[in-house]
Design a protein around this motif. Structure first.
Motif, PDB file in Angstrom:
ATOM      1  N   ASP A 121      81.268  52.387  33.313  1.00  0.00           N
ATOM      2  CA  ASP A 121      81.710  51.083  32.788  1.00  0.00           C
ATOM      3  C   ASP A 121      83.193  51.213  32.408  1.00  0.00           C
ATOM      4  O   ASP A 121      83.538  51.431  31.246  1.00  0.00           O
ATOM      5  N   GLU A 125      83.113  51.474  28.278  1.00  0.00           N
ATOM      6  CA  GLU A 125      82.408  52.616  27.677  1.00  0.00           C
ATOM      7  C   GLU A 125      83.365  53.705  27.181  1.00  0.00           C
ATOM      8  O   GLU A 125      84.305  54.088  27.880  1.00  0.00           O
ATOM      9  N   ASP A 132      77.189  61.302  26.827  1.00  0.00           N
ATOM     10  CA  ASP A 132      77.906  60.220  27.520  1.00  0.00           C
ATOM     11  C   ASP A 132      78.505  60.765  28.811  1.00  0.00           C
ATOM     12  O   ASP A 132      78.443  60.135  29.868  1.00  0.00           O
TER      13      ASP A 132
END
Ligand code: ZN
Length: 241
Positions: A121, A125, A132
């Motif tokens: 993203d 993000e 992550d």
């Protein structure tokens, strides 16, 4: 060939100039790879864009770049960031605006994918944890990925199936491991070190160097206050927070 990697310049001309000078003092720069957020927060959006465009460059859009040209809603921004976006939007020339409008969310340069936030993203993000980072590996096809957005330098490595996240070392030899690298922020560092953060990729030695360089923070702060930008944005530059 040496490539200068910058993220989150945020219209900080003193920081960007110091970074360019430091990078060039080590030899010629073949191109600047820019990971987004050239504008927003700082007092010199036009001058920073002009500097970048003076070099061969591969650049992607960040959330502040998109918000400044009305391609992203500022409801996702905090109050001071939104105020800075509005200020920036008024300062951009049609030329600046056009340049920002042409920026892609994702770009490729050799073995690297360039994005602002994350390959999953790009505009939103933040990669802040090992999880992550690991979850993002399937969202890019190159061996390495360069990100910005958090303004905190890091190195993520997938070494023999083990995901590792740590500090970006001063010198890093690129090998077979897949990597996600954040060079840190140029114009508004947030890792507690107020010096501008950047990296250089040397294709001859296949290494990434991480650098910090001091700049004239007081001048940037004076310009911000004179421009009427939120005071808290100027103060935080002193602390790198
Ligand atoms: Zn940013």
């Amino acid at each position: 060939m040496r490539y200068l990697i910058v993220a989150d310049v945020h219209a900080n001309l003193e920081a960007f100039t110091a970074v360019l000078d430091a990078a060039k003092s080590g030899g010629d720069i073949a191109a600047v790879w820019c990971l987004g957020d050239m504008v927003g927060y700082g007092p010199d959006p036009g001058a920073c864009l002009a500097l970048l465009r003076g070099y061969a460059n591969t650049a992607v859009a960040g959330n502040h770049d998109l918000a400044a040209i009305n391609k992203m809603d500022t409801s996702e921004f905090n109050e001071v960031a939104a105020a800075a976006v509005e200020w920036t939007a008024q300062k951009l020339t049609p030329d600046d605006r056009h340049f920002l409008e042409t920026l892609p969310l994702k770009a490729l340069a050799g073995d690297f994918t360039l994005v602002h936030g994350s390959p999953r993203d790009p505009a939103r993000e933040y990669i802040v944890s090992v999880w992550d980072a690991a979850a993002n590996l399937e969202y890019f096809d190159t061996r390495y990925c360069l990100v910005g957005h958090s303004h905190v330098p890091f190195l993520f490595e997938l070494r023999k199936d083990t995901p590792l996240l740590g500090a970006l070392p001063p010198g890093l030899h690129l090998g077979d491991s897949r990597l996600i690298i954040n060079p840190g922020g140029v114009g508004q560092p947030r890792d507690g070190d107020p010096r501008a953060s950047f990296a250089i990729f040397d294709s001859n030695t296949n290494t990434i160097e991480h650098h910090r360089v001091p700049y004239d923070i007081a001048t940037t702060q004076r310009k911000m206050l004179r421009a009427g930008l939120p005071q808290s944005l100027a103060i935080r530059l002193s602390y790198g927070k």
